[in-house]
Structure formats: C-alpha cells, structure tokens
Design a protein around this motif. Structure first.
Motif, PDB file in Angstrom:
ATOM      1  N   SER A 284      -8.978  13.087  -0.830  1.00  0.00           N
ATOM      2  CA  SER A 284      -8.306  14.379  -0.690  1.00  0.00           C
ATOM      3  C   SER A 284      -6.915  14.368  -1.333  1.00  0.00           C
ATOM      4  CB  SER A 284      -8.201  14.761   0.788  1.00  0.00           C
ATOM      5  OG  SER A 284      -7.438  13.790   1.472  1.00  0.00           O
ATOM      6  N   LEU A 285      -6.492  13.191  -1.788  1.00  0.00           N
ATOM      7  CA  LEU A 285      -5.182  13.074  -2.435  1.00  0.00           C
ATOM      8  C   LEU A 285      -5.235  13.671  -3.835  1.00  0.00           C
ATOM      9  CD1 LEU A 285      -4.407   9.341  -1.550  1.00  0.00           C
ATOM     10  CD2 LEU A 285      -3.568  11.381  -0.364  1.00  0.00           C
ATOM     11  N   ASP A 286      -4.094  14.191  -4.296  1.00  0.00           N
ATOM     12  CA  ASP A 286      -4.045  14.659  -5.678  1.00  0.00           C
ATOM     13  C   ASP A 286      -3.980  13.440  -6.593  1.00  0.00           C
ATOM     14  OD1 ASP A 286      -0.983  14.373  -6.683  1.00  0.00           O
ATOM     15  OD2 ASP A 286      -1.042  14.870  -4.539  1.00  0.00           O
ATOM     16  N   LYS A 287      -4.330  13.631  -7.854  1.00  0.00           N
ATOM     17  CA  LYS A 287      -4.447  12.481  -8.759  1.00  0.00           C
ATOM     18  C   LYS A 287      -3.114  11.789  -9.009  1.00  0.00           C
ATOM     19  CE  LYS A 287      -4.661  15.088 -13.128  1.00  0.00           C
ATOM     20  NZ  LYS A 287      -5.530  15.372 -14.289  1.00  0.00           N
ATOM     21  N   GLU A 288      -2.011  12.508  -8.976  1.00  0.00           N
ATOM     22  CA  GLU A 288      -0.695  11.885  -9.151  1.00  0.00           C
ATOM     23  C   GLU A 288      -0.404  10.914  -8.002  1.00  0.00           C
ATOM     24  OE1 GLU A 288       1.711  11.879 -11.506  1.00  0.00           O
ATOM     25  OE2 GLU A 288       0.547  13.161 -12.842  1.00  0.00           O
ATOM     26  N   THR A 289      -0.753  11.315  -6.799  1.00  0.00           N
ATOM     27  CA  THR A 289      -0.535  10.456  -5.632  1.00  0.00           C
ATOM     28  C   THR A 289      -1.425   9.225  -5.701  1.00  0.00           C
ATOM     29  OG1 THR A 289       0.089  12.378  -4.308  1.00  0.00           O
ATOM     30  CG2 THR A 289      -0.544  10.382  -3.100  1.00  0.00           C
TER      31      THR A 289
END
Length: 190
Positions: free
Chosen positions: A165-170
């Motif tokens: 569920s994390l964004d790709k930057e994270t």
C-alpha cells in the motif's frame, strides 16, 4: 542502397513490429498472437518479419531486453555507483518497468511476468556488478550482487503488483535504507 538508409529502414520496421505487438497484446493473450497477426499489424510481409526475428518469442525477448536496460539508464542517468540515491532509483526503475507494458489483457501480462522479471534481474545484476568494481573483490561481488539485485527486483515487483500500500517513492527509500543501512531503524510500514 546505402548502409545508413538500410539501418533506418530496419529500425522503422522493427519499431512497426514492436508497435503491432503492443497493440495485439492489449487485445488478446500472448499465446494466441501469431506471426500473421504481427505482420498484418505492422504492414510488412512474413519474410520481413523473419529477417528481423525468428519468432514472436524472440520479438518479445527483444522488447523486454531493450526496455529493461533503457529504464535503468533513464533512472540512473547513466551514473554507475553504489549509493542510496542509485539504489532508490533502481527500485523506481523496476516499478517503472512493470508499469510500462500498458497491457489491458491481464492474462497476457501475467504470462509475461517471469520473462519480465528475468530480464530485469539480469540488468540489475549488470548494473550492480559494475557499481561494485571499486568496492568488492570478484568473490564478494558474486555473493552480494544476486542478493541485492533480488531485493531490488522483488521490492519493485511487489509495489507494481499492488501487494504494497506504500507509494513507490516510499518503497524505494525504505529499500535503499535497508540495503545501505541508516542510523535509524528501518520499518517496512508506512
């Protein structure tokens, strides 16, 4: 005919075949695509297709191989270095790579995943091996390269498949920190 003209025509023909492939894989499963479908879509004859590729699998291999190296090159801007910024960009490259095939036919995409992952893994290993030249001995490289490459590949793939569920930057930031360490603890939650 001059070599330059012949090379331009070959490039244009290959691009037509690639475009036909991308269009077809959006409409039907990869296994159901025929050379006749590809030549019709590219508006070339069978002999022209076979002058460039032995079969549709070689065409797919060419497309996947070219895009894997290109996405790494674009993300790293050609800088070969083993640092947090480059690891971050390599994870993002894997995310981009799995987003890149705009394939609406889900079964077709799922059948291509092993080949996509294999090609990206080879490119990650090549990049990491070069970036380790000044850091590790050959023996150490043969140990660390596959480990780091698989971590980066799996992180990007898990993000692209929706398993995170994390964004790709994270994800990229956390993996770079996980691989290269940090004084603060790495927690793989948001």
């Amino acid at each position: 005919m001059g070599t330059k003209v012949r090379n331009i025509r070959m490039t244009q023909t290959k691009q037509s075949l690639i475009n036909a492939f991308v269009n077809l894989v959006n409409e039907k499963d990869f296994e159901k695509i025929t050379v006749a479908d590809l030549t019709k879509g590219a508006q070339v004859n069978r002999a022209t297709f076979y002058a460039h590729f032995n079969d549709k699998y070689e065409l797919l291999d060419y497309i996947v191989d070219e895009s894997a190296s290109a996405v790494i090159e674009n993300r790293t801007l050609g800088v070969v270095k083993f640092d947090k910024e480059r690891i971050h960009e390599l994870v993002l490259a894997v995310c981009d790579y799995h987003q890149q095939p705009n394939i609406q036919c889900r079964r077709s995409y799922l059948s291509l995943i092993p080949q996509l992952k294999d090609k990206m893994l080879v490119e990650l290993k090549n990049y990491l091996s070069k970036s380790f030249d000044a850091i590790y001995t050959d023996e150490e490289k043969s140990f660390y390269v596959p480990i780091y490459a698989n971590i980066i590949l799996e992180a990007g793939y898990l993000w692209a498949s929706g398993a995170s569920s994390l964004d790709k930057e994270t994800v990229a930031k956390k993996i770079a920190t996980f691989i290269l360490g940090d004084s603060s603890r790495v927690i793989l939650q948001g």
